[in-house]
Motif scaffolding. Structure first.
Motif, PDB file in Angstrom:
ATOM      1  N   HIS A  50       7.098  -5.818   0.762  1.00 23.49           N
ATOM      2  CA  HIS A  50       6.805  -6.009   2.185  1.00 23.49           C
ATOM      3  C   HIS A  50       7.452  -4.910   3.020  1.00 23.49           C
ATOM      4  CE1 HIS A  50       7.722  -8.609   5.993  1.00 23.49           C
ATOM      5  NE2 HIS A  50       6.662  -7.840   6.193  1.00 23.49           N
ATOM      6  N   LEU A  95       5.918  -1.360   2.392  1.00 22.15           N
ATOM      7  CA  LEU A  95       4.592  -1.176   2.975  1.00 22.15           C
ATOM      8  C   LEU A  95       4.693  -0.912   4.479  1.00 22.15           C
ATOM      9  CD1 LEU A  95       2.522  -3.845   1.028  1.00 22.15           C
ATOM     10  CD2 LEU A  95       2.134  -1.372   1.027  1.00 22.15           C
ATOM     11  N   VAL A 144      -1.355  -1.089  -3.296  1.00 20.58           N
ATOM     12  CA  VAL A 144      -0.175  -1.236  -4.150  1.00 20.58           C
ATOM     13  C   VAL A 144      -0.637  -1.250  -5.599  1.00 20.58           C
ATOM     14  CG1 VAL A 144       1.810  -2.681  -4.752  1.00 20.58           C
ATOM     15  CG2 VAL A 144       1.044  -2.534  -2.371  1.00 20.58           C
ATOM     16  N   LYS A 200       1.972  -9.482  -5.131  1.00 17.78           N
ATOM     17  CA  LYS A 200       0.916  -9.962  -4.224  1.00 17.78           C
ATOM     18  C   LYS A 200       1.502 -10.674  -3.001  1.00 17.78           C
ATOM     19  CE  LYS A 200      -3.536 -12.297  -4.031  1.00 17.78           C
ATOM     20  NZ  LYS A 200      -4.157 -11.109  -3.413  1.00 17.78           N
ATOM     21  N   VAL A 205       2.484  -8.075  -0.564  1.00 20.24           N
ATOM     22  CA  VAL A 205       1.312  -7.497   0.097  1.00 20.24           C
ATOM     23  C   VAL A 205       0.831  -8.424   1.211  1.00 20.24           C
ATOM     24  CG1 VAL A 205      -1.099  -6.801  -0.206  1.00 20.24           C
ATOM     25  CG2 VAL A 205       0.601  -6.180  -1.939  1.00 20.24           C
ATOM     26  N   LYS A 237       0.374  -7.716   5.211  1.00 20.97           N
ATOM     27  CA  LYS A 237      -0.903  -7.918   5.910  1.00 20.97           C
ATOM     28  C   LYS A 237      -0.713  -8.820   7.131  1.00 20.97           C
ATOM     29  CE  LYS A 237      -4.635  -8.570   3.328  1.00 20.97           C
ATOM     30  NZ  LYS A 237      -5.521  -9.042   2.225  1.00 20.97           N
ATOM     31  N   ALA A 246      -3.108  -3.417   4.001  1.00 17.72           N
ATOM     32  CA  ALA A 246      -2.610  -3.310   2.623  1.00 17.72           C
ATOM     33  C   ALA A 246      -3.512  -4.064   1.655  1.00 17.72           C
ATOM     34  CB  ALA A 246      -1.192  -3.854   2.543  1.00 17.72           C
ATOM     35  N   TYR A 247      -3.580  -3.549   0.422  1.00 19.39           N
ATOM     36  CA  TYR A 247      -4.436  -4.123  -0.612  1.00 19.39           C
ATOM     37  C   TYR A 247      -3.696  -4.135  -1.942  1.00 19.39           C
ATOM     38  CZ  TYR A 247      -7.967  -3.160   2.905  1.00 19.39           C
ATOM     39  OH  TYR A 247      -8.662  -3.121   4.081  1.00 19.39           O
TER      40      TYR A 247
END
Length: 336
Positions: free
Chosen positions: A186, A189, A208, A230, A233, A237, A243-244
């Motif tokens: 987190h 990003l 990522v 995940k 991520v 978001k 972010a993906y």
């Protein structure tokens, strides 16, 4: 029309290939079309490098960046005159060269902090020479972190338009996995998005990379993606980051290279390094984000074994200066 910003080029370890690749790069007119290069080093070494490389350039010693001519055919430089030419030996570890290389970086940072230059494009330094000189830093990043007052700078590679960030770097793979927490993903990003924003990148679609085969296949091949990556991520978001992921590592870099993503967050050192260097080893350039100034760097060493033989390739240094020139006009200089 391109804004030609002043780019400081600290000369690096005099016994290595830094002086040669700098001179060879500045023998190309395109560099002067893009920026105003200013070498910070030792004029006697630069003149020797011009002789060895047969580049037929002139040296213009200045006291400040404002005095430079910045014309093709002339190397403007700040001469620290700190190499003992009587004791100088190419390709040999030397305390004199280690101390001198640190002084070039220190002066370049001072110029950047004073807004007299817009960016640094750094050449290789030698860890053994630094140690011999009792310089209290192991490399560039540690020096810049301290001199620039910016803890934990963020590394980004760029090659052929593909950008790669690193969640972890110089730790074992086992320790890197321990550090792959949702909180770290987190945080990184958010930092990656801010770094791209400071570079003037308007589209910031971040992917990522996955850790396990097929990004874990929903937990079949590992739990890290499901439990940590995940969720990290998703937190990013929720904060507005585009972010993906995690995206399987065997495809995400190819996708970024072809424009699907604007940058990839690599989970560990070799994952991103292999992707970049297999794409183009010589054109992989490092950008240190999180500093109060822009810094690009070659991603190779001093190469003492081939130094001062006029066989070192200048491609990486040339690309390093070009990338600094590309981002410098857009780079925002506010302190973090």
């Amino acid at each position: 029309m391109t804004t030609r910003e002043i780019i400081a080029i600290p000369m690096g370890d005099a016994a290595g290939i830094g002086p040669e690749i700098t001179v060879k790069s500045l023998a190309k007119k395109e560099i002067y079309d893009l920026c105003k290069p200013l070498v910070v080093g030792d004029a006697n070494i630069v003149r020797k490098a011009i002789e060895v490389t047969e580049t037929k350039l002139n040296v213009n010693v200045v006291n400040s960046p404002a005095e430079g001519k910045y014309e093709f055919g002339t190397i403007d430089m700040i001469d620290l005159a700190n190499i003992d030419m009587n004791a100088f030996e190419p390709g040999v570890v030397s305390a004199n060269n280690g101390q001198a290389s640190f002084e070039y970086i220190k002066r370049s940072v001072e110029l950047a902090m004073a807004n007299e230059v817009k960016a640094l494009a750094t050449t290789p330094i030698n860890k053994e020479s630094l140690k011999a000189a009792n310089v209290p830093y192991i490399g560039h990043t540690e020096m810049l972190e301290d001199l620039g007052g910016a803890p934990d700078p963020l590394t980004m590679f760029q090659v052929n338009g593909m950008r790669i960030f690193f969640l972890t770097r110089h730790v074992s793979v086992a320790e890197a996995i321990n550090q792959m927490t949702k909180e770290r993903v987190h945080d990184y990003l958010i930092r990656c998005d801010k770094a791209l924003q400071r570079l003037g990148v308007e589209s910031r679609k971040l992917a990522v990379a996955g850790l396990n085969p097929h990004a874990g296949e929903g937990g079949l091949f590992g739990h890290e993606e499901v439990e940590e990556i995940k969720p990290g991520v998703e937190l990013a978001k929720a904060d507005g980051i585009d972010a993906y992921g995690p995206v399987p590592a065997d495809s995400v870099f190819f996708q970024a290279l072809n424009g699907k993503y604007d940058a990839v967050l690599s989970l560990y050192h070799d994952q991103g390094h292999i992707a970049a260097k297999m794409t183009d080893f010589h054109r992989t350039i490092s950008i240190t984000n999180g500093l109060p100034f822009l810094r690009t760097s070659v991603d190779h060493g001093t190469a003492f074994d081939i130094a001062w033989k006029n066989i070192a390739s200048e491609v990486s240094m040339y690309e390093c200066i070009k990338l600094a020139a590309e981002y410098a006009p857009k780079f925002t200089r506010e302190s973090l």
